[in-house]
Design an enzyme around this catalytic site. Structure first.
Site: not given
Ligand code: PDD
Length: 280
Positions: A32, A148, A205
Site C-alpha cells: 500500500y 510497505k 521503511l
Molecule cells: N506510514 N515507517 C512506517 C512503519 C510507516 O508506516 C510510515 C508511514 C513511515 C513514514 O513513511 P512516509 O514518510 O513515507 O509516510 C515509516 C503511513 C503514513 C501509514 O501507514 O499510514
C-alpha cells in the site's frame, strides 16, 4: 459518498467488494501507499509512487497499470471526492486465488483499490505546536519492514498499546535496544545539533518524508548522520521527532514517563517542520 477506484471502476466505497479468495485477505499478500494532500496539493507523489513500484517489484506482483495511470486515477479520486486536505490510499494485492495455497499461481490479476480520506491538518498543525507523547514498544514485526506491506499486525499492536497509554505513537526497539522506527513513522533524534536517524536497511521503511527532510537538513547546513541509536540515546537526546506522510515533522516531547529535554518541542524540529511545509 466516498468514491473508490476498484479494478477499473469508480464506485461508492461502501458498495465496493473484493472476493474472500483475495490473497491480501488470506495472506496479507499486498502492498500500500499513503500520499498526503495538503491545501489542495499532493505531497511528494513521485516519491510515493516510486516506492509503490519498488514494493511491488520486491514481492514480484505485476500490474498492468503504468505509474502515470496510477497518478491520474489518484488525481481523479481527489477531484471526485473534493479532497482538499487528507490522504490518498492505494492498495494492491496479488489477486484472487482458489483453492488457498501459500504458493502463488502465475498470472493472477491484482486487486487495485484507490480512495481518499479527509484529514484535518489544522488539528495536526496545532498538535505540532504542543508536541506529542509516545510509548516504547518492542519491534515484533517481520524482518522486511522495507516493503510497505499490508501485513501490519505488529504495527497495529504497537499503535494500540500507545493508544491505551494515551500516547500518539509507539517507538519500536529491537532486541539489542536500538530504535528502529515508529509504528507508522520514521524516528529522529537531535544531539549537539546533529540530526540522527536509523540507516536504510530491511528493518525500516524508506520514509518519503524522511527522504525529503534529509535534503532540507543538508540545505540548512545542519549536521546529519544515518546511524543506529539506542533507547538511552533517545532518552538523553536534545530533541526527538517523527516524520510521516500524515504528520510531516512532528515533535516528540515525552517517551513513556520520560520528558525529552525540558518537555517542549525542540526549536530545530519546529524550524524543520516549517521548512517542510513551506516546500509543499
Ligand atoms: N506510514 N515507517 C512506517 C512503519 C510507516 O508506516 C510510515 C508511514 C513511515 C513514514 O513513511 P512516509 O514518510 O513515507 O509516510 C515509516 C503511513 C503514513 C501509514 O501507514 O499510514
Amino acid at each position: 459518498m466516498t468514491t473508490c477506484y476498484i479494478n477499473g471502476n469508480y464506485r461508492d466505497i461502501l458498495e465496493s467488494k473484493v472476493s474472500i479468495t483475495d490473497r491480501g485477505f488470506q495472506f496479507s499478500d499486498g502492498i500500500y501507499e499513503v500520499i498526503a494532500v495538503y491545501e489542495n496539493r499532493f505531497v511528494d507523489i513521485d516519491l510515493h509512487l516510486n516506492r509503490l513500484i519498488k514494493s511491488l517489484n520486491k514481492l514480484k506482483i505485476k500490474i498492468n497499470l503504468k505509474v502515470n495511470q496510477i497518478e491520474n486515477i489518484s488525481k481523479k479520486i481527489k477531484k471526485l471526492n473534493n479532497l482538499n486536505n487528507g490522504i490518498i490510499y492505494i492498495q494492491i494485492t496479488r489477486g484472487d486465488q482458489h483453492p488457498r495455497d501459500h504458493k502463488f499461481q502465475k498470472g493472477l490479476k491484482p486487486n487495485i483499490i484507490i480512495y481518499s480520506i479527509p484529514k484535518d491538518f489544522k488539528k495536526i498543525n496545532s498538535k505540532a505546536k504542543r508536541g506529542v507523547t509516545t510509548s516504547l514498544y518492542p519491534d515484533i514485526r517481520w524482518l522486511r519492514s522495507d516493503i510497505k506491506s499490508i501485513s501490519l499486525l505488529g504495527n497495529s499492536m504497537a499503535a494500540n498499546y500507545a493508544k491505551e497509554k494515551k500516547n500518539h505513537e509507539a517507538i519500536l526497539y529491537d532486541k539489542k535496544n536500538y530504535i528502529t522506527e515508529g509504528n507508522s513513522s520514521s524516528i529522529w533524534i537531535i544531539k549537539n545539533n546533529k540530526c540522527i536517524t536509523h540507516p536504510l536497511n530491511y528493518r525500516i521503511l524508506k520514509g518519503c518524508t524522511r527522504h525529503k527532510l534529509i535534503s532540507i537538513v543538508k540545505r540548512k547546513k545542519l549536521k546529519f548522520v544515518e546511524k543506529k541509536f539506542s533507547i538511552k540515546a533517545l532518552l538523553s537526546a536534545d530533541e526527538v521527532f517523527m516524520t510521516s506522510a500524515t504528520n510531516f515533522v512532528m515533535p516528540i516531547i515525552k517517551v513513556d514517563k520520560h520528558k525529552i529535554s525540558d518537555g517542549k518541542p525542540g526549536q530545530i524540529t519546529l524550524h524543520l517542520r516549517d521548512e517542510f511545509i513551506n516546500q509543499i
